[in-house]
Design a protein around this motif. Structure first.
Motif, PDB file in Angstrom:
ATOM      1  N   THR A  15       3.495  -5.125  -5.615  1.00 45.83           N
ATOM      2  CA  THR A  15       2.297  -5.971  -5.765  1.00 45.83           C
ATOM      3  C   THR A  15       2.193  -7.010  -4.645  1.00 45.83           C
ATOM      4  N   ALA A  16       3.127  -7.012  -3.711  1.00 46.56           N
ATOM      5  CA  ALA A  16       3.136  -8.027  -2.641  1.00 46.56           C
ATOM      6  C   ALA A  16       1.875  -7.939  -1.789  1.00 46.56           C
ATOM      7  N   THR A  17       1.361  -9.093  -1.395  1.00 44.76           N
ATOM      8  CA  THR A  17       0.195  -9.139  -0.508  1.00 44.76           C
ATOM      9  C   THR A  17       0.658  -8.936   0.936  1.00 44.76           C
ATOM     10  N   GLN A  18      -0.304  -8.677   1.843  1.00 43.24           N
ATOM     11  CA  GLN A  18       0.041  -8.497   3.246  1.00 43.24           C
ATOM     12  C   GLN A  18       0.652  -9.773   3.826  1.00 43.24           C
ATOM     13  N   ASP A  19       0.163 -10.934   3.385  1.00 46.61           N
ATOM     14  CA  ASP A  19       0.740 -12.196   3.861  1.00 46.61           C
ATOM     15  C   ASP A  19       2.178 -12.344   3.391  1.00 46.61           C
ATOM     16  N   GLU A  20       2.458 -11.961   2.151  1.00 47.33           N
ATOM     17  CA  GLU A  20       3.828 -12.042   1.635  1.00 47.33           C
ATOM     18  C   GLU A  20       4.757 -11.094   2.387  1.00 47.33           C
ATOM     19  N   ILE A  21       4.241  -9.926   2.748  1.00 44.01           N
ATOM     20  CA  ILE A  21       5.029  -8.967   3.528  1.00 44.01           C
ATOM     21  C   ILE A  21       5.369  -9.555   4.891  1.00 44.01           C
ATOM     22  N   LYS A  22       4.386 -10.173   5.538  1.00 47.49           N
ATOM     23  CA  LYS A  22       4.607 -10.765   6.860  1.00 47.49           C
ATOM     24  C   LYS A  22       5.614 -11.915   6.780  1.00 47.49           C
ATOM     25  N   LYS A  23       5.475 -12.782   5.769  1.00 44.00           N
ATOM     26  CA  LYS A  23       6.389 -13.915   5.625  1.00 44.00           C
ATOM     27  C   LYS A  23       7.820 -13.443   5.386  1.00 44.00           C
ATOM     28  N   ALA A  24       7.973 -12.442   4.513  1.00 53.96           N
ATOM     29  CA  ALA A  24       9.311 -11.933   4.220  1.00 53.96           C
ATOM     30  C   ALA A  24       9.937 -11.329   5.469  1.00 53.96           C
ATOM     31  N   TYR A  25       9.139 -10.591   6.243  1.00 54.45           N
ATOM     32  CA  TYR A  25       9.651  -9.976   7.463  1.00 54.45           C
ATOM     33  C   TYR A  25      10.090 -11.039   8.467  1.00 54.45           C
ATOM     34  N   ARG A  63       0.833   2.184   4.174  1.00 51.80           N
ATOM     35  CA  ARG A  63       1.295   1.649   2.890  1.00 51.80           C
ATOM     36  C   ARG A  63       0.628   2.390   1.730  1.00 51.80           C
ATOM     37  N   ARG A  64      -0.672   2.647   1.861  1.00 52.70           N
ATOM     38  CA  ARG A  64      -1.393   3.368   0.805  1.00 52.70           C
ATOM     39  C   ARG A  64      -0.808   4.763   0.615  1.00 52.70           C
ATOM     40  N   ARG A  65      -0.525   5.448   1.713  1.00 54.50           N
ATOM     41  CA  ARG A  65       0.001   6.802   1.638  1.00 54.50           C
ATOM     42  C   ARG A  65       1.423   6.809   1.073  1.00 54.50           C
ATOM     43  N   PHE A  66       2.221   5.791   1.415  1.00 54.87           N
ATOM     44  CA  PHE A  66       3.567   5.712   0.856  1.00 54.87           C
ATOM     45  C   PHE A  66       3.502   5.470  -0.645  1.00 54.87           C
ATOM     46  N   ASP A  67       2.658   4.512  -1.065  1.00 51.35           N
ATOM     47  CA  ASP A  67       2.522   4.217  -2.496  1.00 51.35           C
ATOM     48  C   ASP A  67       2.025   5.436  -3.271  1.00 51.35           C
TER      49      ASP A  67
END
Length: 316
Positions: A15-25, A63-67
């Motif tokens: 459920t992570a947002t794109q911003d959360e993905i960027k911050k975590a990275y 990401r869509r294709r992986f999910d």
């Protein structure tokens, strides 16, 4: 064994947002970058895994294709979606369908069409009574996130980085590169399949903020502190720019907020034109006001009768 789930590698959920993905990275690469741990193989492996996970999840379509289960964590098609290549070299022209367990005959045209659709067409040839097809596919693009200092981005520089596949590549940062821009390095991605060409390396650059300079389009802005007497009497001062300091004349009677424009001292834009540097003046008084300065201010106030807010009252 290292977890292959890109969400878990980044410490996130689906459920992570794109911003959360960027911050975590960004947080993880700061801790794991190979330059900080040249002798720690485990952290270097984690760095590669984190970079690969971000490369997948930062691309909305991947990401869509992986999910959806269409591709795996490496970005490759799931086995059931690429089963044709498992029997490409069968010389009797028949195929085995691993989903049904049955074999069906296929003509040369049918088989050639399938490989053209999935892998592209190479040089064809005949086996002992069946069709043989050379397969090829372009390599996967590799993504990398690179942080650079403001001055390096403004002036241009060269950096060597370790890509998600473990290879080191040299990157030229062109002058005037802006935050969020992506550099495409042709042929520096993953190798192709068969005779397929390698993919590209896509390097997205984040520019670290500078304590003095900021960017507005192609113009660089900064605030220049001046003293009370410099504002009243005028003065020549040295002003820093991204290309070195220059001498600037502060006019008599300068006010806080007044802007001075230094032509051609900005960054090079996409059309080749160089921006300007905007210098905003700010009158700064000393933290300790002594008696002489207070007396001077009182005498000036009593004689001048100057009201800087008169115009403001008229307009409101």
């Amino acid at each position: 064994m290292m977890n292959s789930d890109p969400y878990k590698i980044l410490g996130l959920t689906k459920t992570a947002t794109q911003d959360e993905i960027k911050k975590a990275y960004r947080k993880l690469v700061k801790d794991l970058h190979p330059d900080l741990h040249p002798d720690d193989a485990a952290k270097q492996e984690r760095f590669k895994a984190v970079s690969a996970a971000y490369g997948l999840l930062s691309d909305p379509e991947k990401r869509r294709r992986f999910d959806a289960g269409e591709i795996d964590a490496s970005g490759q098609e799931r086995p059931e979606r690429q089963y044709y290549h498992q029997y490409a070299d069968r010389e009797d022209g028949h195929r085995y369908d691993p989903r049904t367990g049955s074999g069906t005959g296929m003509g040369e045209d049918d088989l050639g069409g399938i490989f053209s659709q999935f892998f592209g067409r190479g040089t064809g040839g005949q086996g002992r009574g069946g069709f043989r097809q050379e397969m090829y596919a372009r390599g996967q693009d590799l993504r990398y996130h690179l942080e650079v200092d403001f001055l390096d981005a403004a002036r241009g520089t060269k950096r060597r980085v370790t890509m998600p596949d473990g290879n080191d590549i040299d990157i030229t940062i062109p002058p005037g590169l802006k935050d969020g821009q992506t550099l495409r390095l042709r042929g520096k991605g993953a190798p192709g399949f068969g005779q397929g060409k390698p993919g590209d390396a896509l390097v997205t650059v984040a520019v670290r903020p500078h304590p003095v300079f900021s960017l507005s389009g192609d113009d660089i802005e900064m605030e220049l502190p001046i003293t009370f007497d410099e504002a009243v009497l005028g003065v020549k001062v040295n002003v820093p720019t991204v290309s070195g300091s220059v001498s600037v004349t502060i006019p008599e009677g300068a006010s806080s907020g007044q802007r001075l424009r230094l032509r051609g001292k900005g960054i090079k834009g996409s059309r080749g034109k160089v921006g300007d540097q905007i210098v905003r003046l700010k009158i700064v008084l000393p933290k300790h006001i002594d008696g002489d300065l207070k007396d001077l201010a009182r005498r000036w106030r009593d004689k001048a009768g100057f009201d800087p807010r008169a115009e403001l009252r008229r307009m409101t």
